[in-house]
Design a protein around this motif. Structure first.
Motif, PDB file in Angstrom:
ATOM      1  N   ARG A   1       9.440  -1.993   0.690  1.00 31.08           N
ATOM      2  CA  ARG A   1       9.203  -0.723   1.903  1.00 31.08           C
ATOM      3  C   ARG A   1       9.585   0.514   1.079  1.00 31.08           C
ATOM      4  NH1 ARG A   1      12.152  -0.802   7.460  1.00 31.08           N
ATOM      5  NH2 ARG A   1      10.204  -2.475   7.855  1.00 31.08           N
TER       6      ARG A   1
ATOM      7  N   GLU B   1      12.764  -7.005   1.250  1.00 31.01           N
ATOM      8  CA  GLU B   1      12.140  -6.158   2.201  1.00 31.01           C
ATOM      9  C   GLU B   1      12.204  -4.671   2.142  1.00 31.01           C
ATOM     10  OE1 GLU B   1      13.326  -7.574   5.988  1.00 31.01           O
ATOM     11  OE2 GLU B   1      12.040  -9.362   6.059  1.00 31.01           O
ATOM     12  N   MET B   2      13.709  -4.292   2.013  1.00 34.56           N
ATOM     13  CA  MET B   2      13.787  -2.884   1.657  1.00 34.56           C
ATOM     14  C   MET B   2      13.333  -2.314   0.112  1.00 34.56           C
ATOM     15  SD  MET B   2      15.456  -1.380   4.250  1.00 34.56           S
ATOM     16  CE  MET B   2      14.248  -2.350   5.075  1.00 34.56           C
TER      17      MET B   2
ATOM     18  N   MET C   1       7.244  -9.417   0.265  1.00 33.06           N
ATOM     19  CA  MET C   1       7.620  -9.638   1.589  1.00 33.06           C
ATOM     20  C   MET C   1       7.361 -11.283   1.850  1.00 33.06           C
ATOM     21  SD  MET C   1       8.234  -6.809   3.276  1.00 33.06           S
ATOM     22  CE  MET C   1       8.114  -7.150   5.027  1.00 33.06           C
TER      23      MET C   1
ATOM     24  N   GLN D   1      -2.613  -0.877  11.897  1.00 34.94           N
ATOM     25  CA  GLN D   1      -0.859  -0.748  11.275  1.00 34.94           C
ATOM     26  C   GLN D   1      -0.524   0.611  11.292  1.00 34.94           C
ATOM     27  OE1 GLN D   1       0.693  -3.398  10.428  1.00 34.94           O
ATOM     28  NE2 GLN D   1      -0.837  -4.659  11.107  1.00 34.94           N
TER      29      GLN D   1
ATOM     30  N   LEU E   1       1.528   2.662   9.526  1.00 38.49           N
ATOM     31  CA  LEU E   1       1.399   3.565   8.296  1.00 38.49           C
ATOM     32  C   LEU E   1      -0.125   3.983   8.262  1.00 38.49           C
ATOM     33  CD1 LEU E   1       3.671   2.031   5.643  1.00 38.49           C
ATOM     34  CD2 LEU E   1       3.953   4.064   6.845  1.00 38.49           C
TER      35      LEU E   1
ATOM     36  N   VAL F   1       3.369  -5.222  -2.502  1.00 35.80           N
ATOM     37  CA  VAL F   1       4.511  -5.453  -1.583  1.00 35.80           C
ATOM     38  C   VAL F   1       4.156  -6.683  -0.790  1.00 35.80           C
ATOM     39  CG1 VAL F   1       4.815  -4.500   0.875  1.00 35.80           C
ATOM     40  CG2 VAL F   1       4.387  -2.932  -1.034  1.00 35.80           C
TER      41      VAL F   1
ATOM     42  N   GLN G   1      -0.943  -0.902  -2.695  1.00 40.60           N
ATOM     43  CA  GLN G   1       0.206  -1.242  -2.625  1.00 40.60           C
ATOM     44  C   GLN G   1       0.437  -2.455  -1.942  1.00 40.60           C
ATOM     45  OE1 GLN G   1       3.592   0.468  -3.397  1.00 40.60           O
ATOM     46  NE2 GLN G   1       1.841   1.111  -4.767  1.00 40.60           N
TER      47      GLN G   1
ATOM     48  N   GLY H   1       6.953   5.078  12.555  1.00 41.27           N
ATOM     49  CA  GLY H   1       8.231   4.289  12.237  1.00 41.27           C
ATOM     50  C   GLY H   1       8.766   3.432  13.525  1.00 41.27           C
TER      51      GLY H   1
ATOM     52  N   VAL I   1       6.864   1.785  -0.904  1.00 39.07           N
ATOM     53  CA  VAL I   1       5.599   2.299  -0.340  1.00 39.07           C
ATOM     54  C   VAL I   1       6.165   3.617   0.106  1.00 39.07           C
ATOM     55  CG1 VAL I   1       4.244   1.949   1.687  1.00 39.07           C
ATOM     56  CG2 VAL I   1       4.689  -0.059   0.391  1.00 39.07           C
ATOM     57  N   GLU I   2       7.173   3.798   0.669  1.00 38.39           N
ATOM     58  CA  GLU I   2       7.501   5.280   1.115  1.00 38.39           C
ATOM     59  C   GLU I   2       7.525   6.347   0.125  1.00 38.39           C
ATOM     60  OE1 GLU I   2      11.111   4.120   3.060  1.00 38.39           O
ATOM     61  OE2 GLU I   2      10.085   3.544   5.052  1.00 38.39           O
TER      62      GLU I   2
END
Length: 160
Positions: free
Chosen positions: A118, A114-115, A79, A47, A49, A75, A71, A148, A121-122
């Motif tokens: 994400r 989704e945002m 998702m 993946q 990331l 997550v 995470q 990304g 995690v970010e």
């Protein structure tokens, strides 16, 4: 009673047939193994990331990857909810009468889920990066920029 010659021919034919079947099974197993490797078995790119920390020292790679593993549960749940909301919205698209605003609202909810996932995690990655020395933080930033959207994938990054 069959003759000796008939029994011998039947035995030879049976042995030949058994060898053919065994060869076919071995061939299928070997071919399946090779295809699995070609499609992405052991050499499958990780993946994006996950690969972003490849240039960090091993102890920081472990810490970063542990953060990502931690995470995965929350997550993953968000998702899955987003995918279900999207499937429901697309299912409603075919209903009569069409309620376009409701479909659009469900799709917006899926995007928001989704945002949120994400973003969580970010934010954790940013907090982790703040603990790194500047040079390692710059390496992680480079890996993340390449992983990304619009960046190059892990395979392309390895090439000069």
């Amino acid at each position: 009673m069959p003759s000796q010659r008939t029994l011998t021919l039947a035995l030879v034919a049976s042995v030949a047939l058994n060898l053919f079947v065994i060869g076919a099974v071995v061939g299928v197993v070997v071919l399946g193994h090779r295809m699995r490797e070609a499609v992405g078995g052991a050499n499958r790119p990780r993946q994006p990331l996950w690969s972003a920390a490849d240039t960090l020292p091993p102890e920081h790679q472990r810490a970063y990857r542990q953060l990502l593993r931690g995470q995965a549960g929350p997550v993953g749940g968000q998702m899955r909810q987003a995918r279900q909301a999207r499937r429901d919205a697309w299912g409603d698209l075919g209903a009569e009468p069409l309620n376009g605003p409701a479909v659009s609202r469900r799709l917006a909810e899926a995007r928001a889920l989704e945002m949120t996932a994400r973003g969580g995690v970010e934010d954790r990655i940013v907090a982790f990066a703040a603990t790194l020395p500047p040079a390692e933080r710059a390496d992680l930033a480079k890996g993340l920029a390449l992983s990304g959207p619009g960046g190059r994938g892990p395979r392309e990054r390895r090439q000069p």
